[in-house]
Design an enzyme around this catalytic site. Structure first.
Site, PDB file in Angstrom:
ATOM      1  N   ALA A 373       0.851  -1.188   0.000  1.00 48.52           N
ATOM      2  CA  ALA A 373       0.000   0.000   0.000  1.00 48.52           C
ATOM      3  C   ALA A 373       0.888   1.240   0.000  1.00 48.52           C
ATOM      4  O   ALA A 373       2.090   1.155   0.243  1.00 48.52           O
ATOM      5  CB  ALA A 373      -0.941   0.005   1.206  1.00 48.52           C
ATOM      6  N   MET A 374       0.273   2.387  -0.250  1.00 47.34           N
ATOM      7  CA  MET A 374       0.993   3.660  -0.245  1.00 47.34           C
ATOM      8  C   MET A 374       0.115   4.727   0.367  1.00 47.34           C
ATOM      9  O   MET A 374      -1.046   4.891   0.004  1.00 47.34           O
ATOM     10  CB  MET A 374       1.393   4.040  -1.683  1.00 47.34           C
ATOM     11  N   GLU A 375       0.713   5.501   1.291  1.00 51.95           N
ATOM     12  CA  GLU A 375      -0.030   6.395   2.170  1.00 51.95           C
ATOM     13  C   GLU A 375      -0.351   7.754   1.573  1.00 51.95           C
ATOM     14  O   GLU A 375      -0.559   8.717   2.324  1.00 51.95           O
ATOM     15  CB  GLU A 375       0.762   6.608   3.460  1.00 51.95           C
ATOM     16  N   ASN A 376      -0.435   7.905   0.252  1.00 51.36           N
ATOM     17  CA  ASN A 376      -0.733   9.204  -0.343  1.00 51.36           C
ATOM     18  C   ASN A 376      -1.793   9.938   0.480  1.00 51.36           C
ATOM     19  O   ASN A 376      -2.832   9.370   0.817  1.00 51.36           O
ATOM     20  CB  ASN A 376      -1.261   9.027  -1.775  1.00 51.36           C
ATOM     21  N   GLU A 409      -1.233   2.432   7.130  1.00 51.28           N
ATOM     22  CA  GLU A 409      -1.321   3.556   6.194  1.00 51.28           C
ATOM     23  C   GLU A 409      -2.038   4.755   6.808  1.00 51.28           C
ATOM     24  O   GLU A 409      -1.676   5.908   6.539  1.00 51.28           O
ATOM     25  CB  GLU A 409      -2.028   3.122   4.912  1.00 51.28           C
ATOM     26  N   HIS A 412       0.280   6.712   8.911  1.00 41.94           N
ATOM     27  CA  HIS A 412       1.151   7.566   8.088  1.00 41.94           C
ATOM     28  C   HIS A 412       0.561   8.959   7.869  1.00 41.94           C
ATOM     29  O   HIS A 412       1.309   9.897   7.556  1.00 41.94           O
ATOM     30  CB  HIS A 412       1.357   6.935   6.719  1.00 41.94           C
ATOM     31  N   GLU A 431       8.258   5.050   8.642  1.00 41.56           N
ATOM     32  CA  GLU A 431       7.861   3.652   8.493  1.00 41.56           C
ATOM     33  C   GLU A 431       7.875   2.901   9.820  1.00 41.56           C
ATOM     34  O   GLU A 431       6.992   2.087  10.094  1.00 41.56           O
ATOM     35  CB  GLU A 431       8.763   2.949   7.477  1.00 41.56           C
TER      36      GLU A 431
END
Length: 992
Positions: A373-376, A409, A412, A431
């Site tokens: 996943a990516m925390e945009n 996420e 973040h 992280e």
């Protein structure tokens, strides 16, 4: 430059339907050109490359910024002439940006074409800049972008007028991934400017930057295309020219063009939509301006995905919206994430005492995604298996993974987004904290799972092995080049980072810890920070609360944990006559006996301990410290009839070794200890024996105590440590005794759990059953194998739609049933699993099937399976290639095939997977598992040496794999006989 401009103009017109003012485009249906025109264009392109090469080599204009020179951009002035040297090819040189100008606002307009014959993006960007130091250039990042040089403009912004600044040259540095506009005058400190660039980009298939993804619509059988972003750590520069470093925070206003049958998403809510007059059937989506943020957090998606509203009350704003997105046919699988996401977000608002700063939160499941996943900010993107859960198909492990990733996420959004590490050397600062705090959020929504206890297995003990290598790295590690940045997205940054934060939470106390975090976030919100900024806030709060003595600071303590590689083993040697113990520390190394490094490292070690007479397993505040010294003495310990235990709940990031008497006392009381303590002792003992610091007879005697144990945590720790013995012994005469003994130890827990799920099973029961059945079937437990094969056979014989999903194989049995049946079956069994993989609509189930397909013992199937991971048409998505390779490499039959495939196809694999993610690194690590002979070591070293100039982001993985194999070779020479003898003796004594 005239030829280059003509060529670029021609290419731009053909590929991007012509640049026009203000981001508007002419519609297009395609282009047809005559043979003569095609030949002319080709001739122009060839001339362009030749002339450009000569210009770059001889005539590049000079950079005059001292900041640029200080940043080592490989563009140094030559004498007094108006030239610079060409880009340097020195490996891993710094590619940092100069800092004489900083961005404050981006206005971005993108027109992406998501069609199979033209995955291009026409873009325009207006960047408002503030000049900090006089300079004659503006340098920023680009990668895989064609700049329309004739359209580049620089203007000086005054309250009453706009003054144009002439761009006299355009300079590219491919190694640094930069573009520089060279100006005819110096920029003036304190003055604002605007840089305008028109460009042509790509919607690539690399899973990085602005990339394309697709899926097959189950209803129509039609392929559906979408485009999404993955900018972390350094790929926003693939989507638009930008200052692509985390400290360069700015506001962003994004406009996206799309076909009317699609929709778009970005970090902020949609402001308004308007028709796009130049292309019939297209529309512009204009988004609200963002808060200040780093480029790697910018995100946008254009797709036909569907949504589920997950908004709940009691969040920071009444108008706040929380939405989960996926493919239409997978939308029911979003319900679990939708139920926990808002709860976790609200909990984190309370935990940090800071409201979530955005007006909405989207979570999106994508068919193709490189990370989990990516925390945009405001638009979190996920691999499908990390967000979607189907209770009828997905396992309990999958459910836990979804909850953990969602919580990570969302954490973040504060640690990483609100406050961002100033540079990537402090990657762990976001992280590690997201991992640790994510567990707090997970515990909030699923308290019965006891995830705080599981933390020591999932993260602390998980990273101990990697960090025991000489080739490990500090948590906070200097990085300059993008390859170095990508390499540190590893377990040290995530798991060790989280583990030392957990240790800090215990030695400061949770109240002080949380107050210090809030103060840090408030002091640096919408900005960036270094780890020292956090240490300062925590120290101030700790001294104020009295939770840390005034002569100690958090920085002094934590620098020993974040700036040094590795961790200590604390050795407790008791004096049973006077009730004292000598406590010493030294770095724990897997191969400390033949290490080339003499480590004098010491740490500030928080010591907690308890005694057998009045055991206290709950007090985790330090009773004393090893204050960065080698040794100390502890008084008032019990007599020789009672044990002592150090590092309560394994809150400290260190191993503990004892004298033989104390080990024997602990073994005799093993059954009466808490599960967390049992897991700690098993992991410590087996790994101390692995490194040669403890006799295997003690470690294995301790392990044999599991024969009466049925709980998850001790068995989980034991299985992880026994994995090494399993792989080392797999091809030796001792393996038969090993299998029999482990199966005997498993007998009680196997019979307690049985094969089938039962009503009333707890979460830990379900996890335990999967783990125990997996090992039992792996070791050919008769009834386990029979049940698995029978379940699979029934599944194959009942191919009526839906039957296999509703009871033939329960979700939690699938991992064991799939692998065991494929292992003991033939090509027909393998083919059936492959067809089910292709037709499955559930991401987690597809992953289980991919892993199971690597369990076959048919070499030709394994070789064919490996060949498919470098083919776009095979059905294996690029994101899953490493999963397939690791599955084959973990198979004792497939290991040598996997290594040969890696060796013989190195260039193809490098080209196909690129450097963005850890795919190739995972492959390199996997091939080391069964290697334990000098010949295998030399083969691995030869593979590294033959590709030494092409290792890229796998450099560190090779060094670690080679160190592991060296340790395996040493283990076979020094420990195999001892283990074999113990196994033989135990077998005789217990009549196995």
């Amino acid at each position: 430059m005239l030829i280059r401009a003509m060529a670029l103009a021609a290419i731009t017109d053909l590929q991007a339907a012509n640049f026009v003012d203000h981001g508007k485009w002419r519609g297009r249906k395609g282009y047809f050109i005559s043979r003569n025109v095609a030949v002319f264009i080709a001739f122009v392109c060839v001339c362009t490359h030749v002339v450009t090469g000569l210009v770059v080599f001889y005539c590049l204009p000079r950079y005059v910024s001292s900041q640029l020179e200080a940043a080592d951009m490989n563009l140094r002035p030559l004498g007094t002439g108006n030239h610079v040297t060409p880009p340097s090819h020195k490996a891993l040189s710094s590619n940092r940006l100069p800092t004489h100008v900083i961005p404050t606002h981006y206005r971005i307009q993108l027109v992406p074409f998501i069609v199979e014959d033209n995955f291009t993006v026409s873009g325009e960007v207006w960047i408002r800049l503030k000049c900090l130091e006089a300079a004659q250039n503006i340098t920023l990042n680009i990668n895989d972008i064609e700049v329309n040089e004739g359209a580049v403009k620089v203007t000086q912004l005054h309250p009453k007028e706009i003054i144009n600044v002439q761009v006299i040259e355009h300079v590219y540095n491919t190694d640094a991934q930069t573009y520089s506009a060279i100006l005819d005058q110096h920029l003036m400190p304190g003055v604002q400017y605007e840089l305008y660039i028109k460009f042509l980009g790509q919607i690539n298939d690399l899973l990085q930057g602005f990339y394309r993804s697709s899926y097959i619509d189950p209803g129509t059988g039609q392929k559906r295309w979408l485009a999404s972003t993955q900018f972390s750590p350094t790929d926003a520069r693939r989507a638009f020219p930008c200052f692509d470093e985390p400290a360069f925070k700015a506001r962003f206003t994004v406009s996206l063009a799309r076909s009317a049958n699609l929709s778009s998403l970005s970090n902020m809510p949609l402001r308004f939509t308007e028709p796009m007059s130049e292309i019939p059937g297209w529309e512009w989506d204009h988004y609200q301006e963002t808060v200040p943020m780093s480029t790697y957090l910018v995100a946008f998606i254009i797709s036909d995905l569907h949504s589920l509203d997950a908004t709940m009350m009691n969040l920071s704003e009444d108008s706040f919206r929380f939405t989960v997105w996926s493919r239409e046919f997978a939308l029911p699988q979003t319900s679990y994430a939708a139920s926990i996401g808002p709860k976790i977000l609200h909990y984190l608002e309370t935990y940090f005492n800071i409201p979530f700063p955005l007006p909405k939160q989207d979570m999106v499941a994508l068919p193709d995604f490189g990370f989990s996943a990516m925390e945009n900010w405001g638009l979190i993107t996920f691999r499908e298996s990390a967000l979607l859960f189907d209770a009828n198909i997905s396992t309990e492990v999958n459910k836990e993974r979804v909850a953990e990733v969602v919580s990570h996420e969302l954490a973040h959004q504060w640690f990483g987004n609100l406050v961002t590490p100033w540079w990537w050397n402090d990657l762990w600062l976001k992280e590690g904290f997201a991992t640790f705090i994510g567990y707090q959020g997970l515990h909030h929504v699923e308290p019965s799972w006891k995830n705080k206890d599981q933390f020591i297995r999932d993260h602390l003990q998980e990273v101990f092995m990697l960090d025991a290598l000489e080739s490990s790295h500090p948590i906070s590690v200097p990085v300059e080049h993008t390859d170095q940045i990508r390499e540190i997205f590893d377990r040290v940054s995530y798991c060790k980072g989280a583990s030392v934060i957990r240790m800090m939470n215990h030695f400061l106390g949770e109240k002080t810890f949380k107050r210090g975090l809030t103060n840090y976030l408030q002091a640096h919100k919408f900005s960036s920070a270094r780890q020292d900024d956090l240490w300062q806030q925590l120290t101030l709060q700790a001294h104020q609360d009295g939770s840390l003595p005034l002569h100690m600071t958090v920085k002094e303590i934590m620098d020993t944990w974040t700036l040094q590689t590795g961790y200590p083993v604390v050795t407790v040697t008791r004096n049973y006559k006077n009730g004292s113990a000598y406590i010493s520390q030294e770095r724990f190394l897997l191969s400390y006996k033949d290490s080339n490094t003499i480590s004098n490292a010491t740490w500030w070690v928080p010591l907690t301990f308890t005694k057998q007479e009045k055991p206290d397993f709950n007090t985790t505040r330090p009773q004393l410290w090893l204050e960065n010294v080698v040794s100390a003495v502890v008084e008032n310990l019990p007599d020789s009839r009672s044990w002592v235990l150090f590092n309560i709940q394994e809150t400290g990031f260190y191993r503990v070794n004892y004298d033989h008497t104390n080990w024997r006392l602990l073994i005799s009381s093993f059954q009466h200890l808490p599960d967390v303590t049992k897991a700690q002792l098993l992991d410590d003992a087996l790994n101390l024996a692995l490194s040669g610091r403890l006799e295997y007879s003690i470690a294995l005697d301790l392990t044999s105590q599991l024969i009466t144990d049925v709980e998850y945590l001790p068995w989980s720790a034991a299985f992880t440590a026994l994995e090494h013995l399993d792989t080392m012994l797999a091809l030796t005469p001792a393996y038969g005794n090993f299998k029999r003994i482990v199966l005997q130890l498993l007998d009680k827990v196997y019979n307690s759990l049985q094969f089938e799920d039962r009503k009333g099973d707890t979460h830990l029961d379900l996890l335990n059953r999967v783990m125990v059945m997996s090992w039992a079937c792996r070791l050919d437990h008769e009834f386990c194998v029979w049940h698995a094969k029978n379940k699979y056979r029934q599944w194959m014989s009942h191919e009526l739609e839906g039957v296999w999903e509703t009871g033939l194989i329960s979700p939690n049995q699938k991992e064991v049933v799939y692998c065991t049946a494929v292992k003991h079956g033939g090509a027909d069994v393998w083919k059936f699993a492959w067809e089910k993989y292709l037709s499955s609509n559930v991401g987690s189930d597809k992953e289980h099937l991919l892993e199971a397909l690597g369990c076959t013992r048919e070499p030709w199937l394994l070789n064919r399976y490996l060949s498919w991971i470098t083919s776009n048409s095979s059905g294996i998505r690029k994101q899953d290639g490493a999963r397939v390779f690791v599955a084959v490499a973990n198979n004792v039959v497939g290991h040598s095939l996997a290594f040969s495939f890696l060796r013989d196809n190195w260039d193809t694999i490098q080209s196909y997977y690129g450097v963005a993610f850890s795919s190739i690194s995972r492959m390199v690590s996997a091939v080391a598992m069964y290697m334990n002979t000098p010949l295998q070591l030399s083969q691995l070293e030869k593979l590294r040496d033959e590709n030494v100039n092409q290792l890229g982001t796998t450099t560190q993985s090779f060094e670690q794999a080679i160190e592991v194999v060296r340790a395996n070779v040493r283990w076979m020479a020094e420990s195999y006989d001892d283990v074999s003898e113990w196994l033989q003796s135990y077998s005789k004594y217990h009549y196995l």
